[in-house]
Each structure stands twice: as C-alpha cells, then as structure tokens.
Motif scaffolding. Structure first.
Motif, PDB file in Angstrom:
ATOM      1  N   ALA A   1       0.817  -1.217   0.000  1.00 40.38           N
ATOM      2  CA  ALA A   1       0.000   0.000   0.000  1.00 40.38           C
ATOM      3  C   ALA A   1       0.848   1.264   0.000  1.00 40.38           C
ATOM      4  CB  ALA A   1      -0.933  -0.003   1.203  1.00 40.38           C
ATOM      5  N   MET A   2       2.120   1.128   0.373  1.00 38.32           N
ATOM      6  CA  MET A   2       3.058   2.265   0.340  1.00 38.32           C
ATOM      7  C   MET A   2       3.998   2.183  -0.862  1.00 38.32           C
ATOM      8  SD  MET A   2       2.185   3.700   3.196  1.00 38.32           S
ATOM      9  CE  MET A   2       3.447   4.973   3.351  1.00 38.32           C
ATOM     10  N   ALA A   3       3.830   1.164  -1.678  1.00 38.27           N
ATOM     11  CA  ALA A   3       4.752   0.866  -2.784  1.00 38.27           C
ATOM     12  C   ALA A   3       6.163   0.585  -2.265  1.00 38.27           C
ATOM     13  CB  ALA A   3       4.791   1.973  -3.831  1.00 38.27           C
ATOM     14  N   ALA A   4       6.227  -0.171  -1.179  1.00 39.75           N
ATOM     15  CA  ALA A   4       7.515  -0.562  -0.616  1.00 39.75           C
ATOM     16  C   ALA A   4       7.873  -1.979  -1.058  1.00 39.75           C
ATOM     17  CB  ALA A   4       7.470  -0.504   0.907  1.00 39.75           C
ATOM     18  N   GLU A   5       9.131  -2.159  -1.391  1.00 40.51           N
ATOM     19  CA  GLU A   5       9.621  -3.477  -1.798  1.00 40.51           C
ATOM     20  C   GLU A   5      10.056  -4.220  -0.540  1.00 40.51           C
ATOM     21  OE1 GLU A   5      13.613  -5.116  -3.920  1.00 40.51           O
ATOM     22  OE2 GLU A   5      12.907  -3.128  -4.515  1.00 40.51           O
ATOM     23  N   PRO A   6       9.407  -5.348  -0.209  1.00 38.14           N
ATOM     24  CA  PRO A   6       9.677  -6.020   1.063  1.00 38.14           C
ATOM     25  C   PRO A   6      11.132  -6.495   1.162  1.00 38.14           C
ATOM     26  CG  PRO A   6       7.786  -7.022  -0.073  1.00 38.14           C
ATOM     27  CD  PRO A   6       8.404  -6.061  -1.028  1.00 38.14           C
ATOM     28  N   ALA A   7      11.712  -6.345   2.340  1.00 45.89           N
ATOM     29  CA  ALA A   7      13.109  -6.761   2.525  1.00 45.89           C
ATOM     30  C   ALA A   7      13.309  -7.647   3.753  1.00 45.89           C
ATOM     31  CB  ALA A   7      14.005  -5.529   2.616  1.00 45.89           C
ATOM     32  N   TRP A   8      12.778  -7.265   4.905  1.00 45.72           N
ATOM     33  CA  TRP A   8      13.070  -7.999   6.146  1.00 45.72           C
ATOM     34  C   TRP A   8      11.812  -8.149   6.991  1.00 45.72           C
ATOM     35  CZ3 TRP A   8      15.367  -2.921   5.812  1.00 45.72           C
ATOM     36  CH2 TRP A   8      16.540  -2.882   5.043  1.00 45.72           C
TER      37      TRP A   8
ATOM     38  N   ILE B   1      14.792 -11.805  10.234  1.00 45.07           N
ATOM     39  CA  ILE B   1      16.046 -11.336  10.855  1.00 45.07           C
ATOM     40  C   ILE B   1      16.007 -11.339  12.373  1.00 45.07           C
ATOM     41  CG2 ILE B   1      16.777  -9.940   8.891  1.00 45.07           C
ATOM     42  CD1 ILE B   1      15.664  -7.504  10.577  1.00 45.07           C
ATOM     43  N   GLY B   2      14.873 -11.735  12.959  1.00 44.07           N
ATOM     44  CA  GLY B   2      14.836 -11.785  14.413  1.00 44.07           C
ATOM     45  C   GLY B   2      13.426 -11.929  14.907  1.00 44.07           C
ATOM     46  N   GLY B   3      13.275 -11.902  16.226  1.00 44.20           N
ATOM     47  CA  GLY B   3      11.942 -12.047  16.769  1.00 44.20           C
ATOM     48  C   GLY B   3      11.972 -12.227  18.264  1.00 44.20           C
ATOM     49  N   ASP B   4      10.895 -12.785  18.769  1.00 44.24           N
ATOM     50  CA  ASP B   4      10.771 -13.005  20.193  1.00 44.24           C
ATOM     51  C   ASP B   4       9.819 -14.186  20.369  1.00 44.24           C
ATOM     52  OD1 ASP B   4      11.403 -12.409  22.814  1.00 44.24           O
ATOM     53  OD2 ASP B   4       9.708 -11.033  23.067  1.00 44.24           O
ATOM     54  N   THR B   5      10.048 -14.991  21.388  1.00 41.27           N
ATOM     55  CA  THR B   5       9.197 -16.149  21.615  1.00 41.27           C
ATOM     56  C   THR B   5       8.751 -16.138  23.070  1.00 41.27           C
ATOM     57  OG1 THR B   5      10.494 -17.349  19.965  1.00 41.27           O
ATOM     58  CG2 THR B   5       9.066 -18.660  21.366  1.00 41.27           C
TER      59      THR B   5
END
Ligand code: ADP
Ligand code: MG
Length: 325
Positions: free
Chosen positions: A77-84, A118-122
């Motif tokens: 919706a922002m015309a952003a190319e997904p990366a991470w 690239i990361g996260g939380d559990t």
C-alpha cells in the motif's frame, strides 16, 4: 532464556539470511542491517490474535501465510519493496507439529517474496503472532493516503467480500449448498490473501495515492478521503466480485450482501486513485500480472463517501468496517 525456548528458535526459525543487506540476523541481541542508501525505509507491524484475527480452527500454515501477507499488503500500500521481517510469537504450549507446519509455511513465504527473517521473540501465552515487515521505497514513488485529488478515479484490485463471506460460511449454516471449489476459493481468500506487491511497485509510477483494504472498503477509502480532505462516490454496480462469491449468493439469496462486501474486511486488496489519463497504462500493468483492477467510482469534493446504485440513487450502509474497540 529457557533451553526449550532456545531449541525452538534454533530448530524452527534460525535460517541463513538470503539477502546481502543483512549483516547479522537471528542469534544475537539485535539484527544488523546495511540498508542501501538510495532508498527510504517503510516499516509496519501487525498482530494476529487467535479468535480475533483468524478462527481458532485455522491451520498453522494458514496462520503463517496470513501473518506475512497482511504485513506485505501494508508495504504494498506504500509501494515498498519487502526486505526484512521480524516475528514475535506467543504460544500457549510447545507443540512441535504445529511449529513445524507454521515455520515451514513461514519460510516458504519469505522465500517467495525474497524477504529475510532477521529476528523475533518467543513467549508463552494465548496464541498470537506479530510480524513486523520492513522494505524499501523510492522517495519519489511512494503511495500514501493523503494524495487523492478531486476528479481522480477510484480503483480496487482483485475482488471484494470473499473473506467476509468465507467467515460467514465458517460461522453459520446459512450457506450450505455451495460447491466445494467455491468454498475452497473463498476460504483461501480468508486464510491466504495475496499481497499485491508487484502491482503496487509498478502502480507507483502512475499515482501516489493508495491504501490496502483490510477493514472494509468504506472504512479504508474513508481513510483516503479524510487524509486527502475530499470525498468519494462509489458506483455499487461496478464492485468486482469473484465467481465463487456470486455462485454462493445465487444459490441462497438473489444478490451479494453489499453491507458485508463493503464493511466485512480482510480483503487485502489495494484501493487507489488514478488520473483518467493513466487508466490505460495501469490496465496494461494489471493485465501483465494477470490481476483484475476495477474502477469503482471517483473522488469528489463532498467530504463524504456516497454509494449509488445503477439508477443513481443513494444507498446507505451502517457500520463503517471492522473495529477492535
Ligand atoms: P533476548 O533475550 O536477548 O531478547 P531472545 O531469546 O528473545 O533474546 O532471542 C534470541 C535470538 O533469537 C534473537 O536474535 C531474536 O531475534 C531471535 N528470535 C527469538 N524468537 C524468534 C522467533 N520467533 N523468530 C525469529 N527469531 C527469533
Ligand atoms: Mg527477546
């Protein structure tokens, strides 16, 4: 960090990043990125809670697909190319078959869209999935809510109302005569929406105004008209429907329930505005991508959204979309 939590991250979520703008991914206290310097970053986050954003019966694979898709839809919706992506996962228990299915589908999606986890939380708690998505935008080719002009046409991608109808199919026996293929199509629209990433990137050459339809067309187009200080007129006879939706309604009532179509939500299509002179170019892009785009109305100066039927009469709808509170 308990050993089992560590095991889960190791076993299911630690992957070698596939992008050279990732310096350090999962395993340290934070990820390190080397973003290209000629772009701005777009960052979004969405949480899916069991029983709120997906039915409790939804499969692990579907939940993974949806969690990523809704975020990539925001980037589109922002015309952003997904990366991470980052992934914050809250689990009631450690259910290895569930985790195996979830992570497999999750990694398939990241591969398909060329994004790196690239990361996260559990953590432990009621099932909830939070995905944060980050991507690149070209500074002069961004889509925003505040860029509609009076006289622009209003368009949507794909079809509307499929996910809302799928939810009704799951929740009631109102509809029970639908063909298996129609039912499966509608459920896939609810569980595995397709973010319109490629189309959005190309669209941004021709307009700078879009939103993704997540809470229902009326609510989301309302965000455009508010931010752009304008109004809109929707021609109800132009709304695009899938043949599955039309079949289900034809078997039960006579015509689609427009209230549900316009306010049901979970469509994850793009709504955008366009100057008439760019209609042909955008049609071409959509055709190349085998994506339906439909003109459904126009931007007005009225300050409100008006829906009209084929005779030109105004039709009112209650409730402007999904509301959490
Ligand atoms: P800390 O306690 O330092 O925050 P965590 O135990 O939360 O560390 O996470 C350890 C590493 O694993 C971090 O790099 C984090 O980004 C990553 N991580 C944790 N959970 C997930 C997950 N569900 N998906 C992807 N990466 C995760
Ligand atoms: Mg942590």
């Amino acid at each position: 960090m308990s050993a089992s939590e560590f095991d889960i991250i190791q076993r299911y979520f630690t992957v070698t990043p596939s992008r050279d703008d990732v310096v350090l991914a999962i395993g340290d206290d934070a990820a390190l990125l080397a973003p290209r310097s000629d772009r701005q970053l777009a960052i979004t986050v969405d949480t899916l809670i069991a029983g709120v954003h997906f039915p409790e019966t939804t499969s692990a694979a579907d939940i993974a697909c949806k969690a990523i898709a809704v975020n990539l839809s925001d980037l589109a919706a922002m015309a952003a190319e997904p990366a991470w992506l980052t992934l914050a996962l809250t689990l009631p228990t450690i259910d290895e078959p569930w985790l195996a299915e979830f992570s497999q589908a999750f990694h398939n999606m990241t591969q398909h869209y060329g994004v790196a986890l690239i990361g996260g939380d559990t953590t432990r708690g009621a099932l909830g999935i939070t995905v944060q998505a980050m991507g690149y935008v070209r500074q002069d080719k961004v889509l925003r809510r505040d860029a509609a002009d009076v006289g622009d046409d209003v368009y949507v991608t794909g079809t509307l109302g499929d996910a809302a109808l799928a939810l009704r199919l799951l929740q009631s026996d109102l509809f029970d005569g639908e063909a298996k293929a129609d039912r499966e199509f509608l459920l896939s629209r609810l569980n595995r929406p397709t973010p319109r990433v490629e189309f959005a990137l190309a669209l941004a050459d021709y307009t700078s105004c879009a939103i993704d339809v997540s809470d229902g067309l009326l609510a989301d187009l309302g965000h455009i008209t508010t931010a752009s200080d304008c109004g809109a007129e929707i021609e109800l006879s132009c709304l695009p429907f899938s043949s599955a939706l039309l079949n289900v309604y034809a078997n039960n009532t006579d015509s689609p329930d427009l209230q549900s179509v316009l306010t049901g939500g979970d469509d994850y299509e793009l709504c955008f505005t366009l100057k008439p002179e760019h209609a042909e170019a955008v049609k071409q892009i959509a055709q190349t991508l085998d994506l339906r785009v439909t003109r459904i109305g126009s931007i007005t100066a009225s300050g409100e959204i008006v829906c009209r039927d084929q005779q030109g009469d105004m039709v009112g709808f209650s409730n402007r979309g999904y509301q959490h509170f």
